[in-house]
Design a protein around this motif. Sequence first.
Motif, PDB file in Angstrom:
ATOM      1  N   GLN A  56     118.277   6.107   4.583  1.00  0.00           N
ATOM      2  CA  GLN A  56     117.337   5.094   4.802  1.00  0.00           C
ATOM      3  C   GLN A  56     116.043   5.471   4.084  1.00  0.00           C
ATOM      4  O   GLN A  56     115.350   4.418   3.591  1.00  0.00           O
ATOM      5  CB  GLN A  56     117.003   4.777   6.336  1.00  0.00           C
ATOM      6  CG  GLN A  56     118.044   4.193   7.408  1.00  0.00           C
ATOM      7  CD  GLN A  56     117.826   4.199   8.479  1.00  0.00           C
ATOM      8  OE1 GLN A  56     116.733   4.750   9.172  1.00  0.00           O
ATOM      9  NE2 GLN A  56     118.717   3.276   9.235  1.00  0.00           N
ATOM     10  N   ARG A  57     115.637   6.659   4.044  1.00  0.00           N
ATOM     11  CA  ARG A  57     114.577   7.164   3.428  1.00  0.00           C
ATOM     12  C   ARG A  57     114.593   7.194   1.900  1.00  0.00           C
ATOM     13  O   ARG A  57     113.666   7.175   1.065  1.00  0.00           O
ATOM     14  CB  ARG A  57     114.152   8.571   3.872  1.00  0.00           C
ATOM     15  CG  ARG A  57     113.750   8.627   5.138  1.00  0.00           C
ATOM     16  CD  ARG A  57     113.668  10.104   5.968  1.00  0.00           C
ATOM     17  NE  ARG A  57     113.430   9.909   7.244  1.00  0.00           N
ATOM     18  CZ  ARG A  57     112.341  10.011   7.702  1.00  0.00           C
ATOM     19  NH1 ARG A  57     111.265  10.159   7.238  1.00  0.00           N
ATOM     20  NH2 ARG A  57     112.308   9.875   9.305  1.00  0.00           N
ATOM     21  N   GLU A  58     115.696   7.038   1.080  1.00  0.00           N
ATOM     22  CA  GLU A  58     115.890   7.185   0.018  1.00  0.00           C
ATOM     23  C   GLU A  58     115.687   6.071  -0.881  1.00  0.00           C
ATOM     24  O   GLU A  58     115.749   4.824  -0.169  1.00  0.00           O
ATOM     25  CB  GLU A  58     117.435   7.387  -0.387  1.00  0.00           C
ATOM     26  CG  GLU A  58     117.978   8.845  -0.344  1.00  0.00           C
ATOM     27  CD  GLU A  58     119.610   9.052  -0.629  1.00  0.00           C
ATOM     28  OE1 GLU A  58     119.869   9.914  -1.226  1.00  0.00           O
ATOM     29  OE2 GLU A  58     120.189   7.907  -0.351  1.00  0.00           O
ATOM     30  N   ASP A  59     115.167   6.016  -2.156  1.00  0.00           N
ATOM     31  CA  ASP A  59     114.455   4.835  -2.747  1.00  0.00           C
ATOM     32  C   ASP A  59     115.696   4.906  -3.869  1.00  0.00           C
ATOM     33  O   ASP A  59     115.297   5.044  -5.066  1.00  0.00           O
ATOM     34  CB  ASP A  59     113.171   4.884  -3.280  1.00  0.00           C
ATOM     35  CG  ASP A  59     112.762   3.986  -4.022  1.00  0.00           C
ATOM     36  OD1 ASP A  59     113.199   2.687  -3.896  1.00  0.00           O
ATOM     37  OD2 ASP A  59     111.855   3.879  -4.784  1.00  0.00           O
ATOM     38  N   ARG A  60     116.790   4.334  -3.305  1.00  0.00           N
ATOM     39  CA  ARG A  60     117.918   4.186  -4.604  1.00  0.00           C
ATOM     40  C   ARG A  60     117.870   2.518  -4.929  1.00  0.00           C
ATOM     41  O   ARG A  60     118.097   1.792  -4.003  1.00  0.00           O
ATOM     42  CB  ARG A  60     119.142   4.498  -3.701  1.00  0.00           C
ATOM     43  CG  ARG A  60     119.256   5.997  -3.724  1.00  0.00           C
ATOM     44  CD  ARG A  60     120.767   6.425  -2.872  1.00  0.00           C
ATOM     45  NE  ARG A  60     122.001   6.343  -3.989  1.00  0.00           N
ATOM     46  CZ  ARG A  60     122.175   7.022  -4.863  1.00  0.00           C
ATOM     47  NH1 ARG A  60     121.452   8.173  -5.000  1.00  0.00           N
ATOM     48  NH2 ARG A  60     123.359   6.788  -5.807  1.00  0.00           N
ATOM     49  N   GLN A  61     118.218   2.621  -6.166  1.00  0.00           N
ATOM     50  CA  GLN A  61     118.613   1.124  -6.759  1.00  0.00           C
ATOM     51  C   GLN A  61     120.097   0.653  -6.496  1.00  0.00           C
ATOM     52  O   GLN A  61     120.123  -0.521  -6.306  1.00  0.00           O
ATOM     53  CB  GLN A  61     118.272   1.074  -8.169  1.00  0.00           C
ATOM     54  CG  GLN A  61     116.910   1.453  -8.386  1.00  0.00           C
ATOM     55  CD  GLN A  61     115.868   0.460  -7.664  1.00  0.00           C
ATOM     56  OE1 GLN A  61     116.033  -0.624  -7.591  1.00  0.00           O
ATOM     57  NE2 GLN A  61     114.566   1.021  -7.368  1.00  0.00           N
TER      58      GLN A  61
END
Length: 74
Positions: free
Chosen positions: A15-20
């Motif tokens: 949830q905290r990752e900023d993945r595309q």
Amino acid sequence: MFEQLVKEVISDISQREDRQRNRRDDAQHHFEYEVRYLLTELWKASKSIPFRESKINRNRNYYASQPERYGDSN
């Protein structure tokens, strides 16, 4: 109980990752394996007498420079 903790940590990290994009299936398996391994090692370190630090080296090049020694398929 431990598996529930692992699932919660994986969910929290995801949830905290900023993945595309989402991880591929094999990459997701490796990610979950690493989280489980790290939590296991941290738990072992916290329960040892005398107290010890985790033996995990945070330098990413440390393991890449020794593939024959750290060749875990996961």
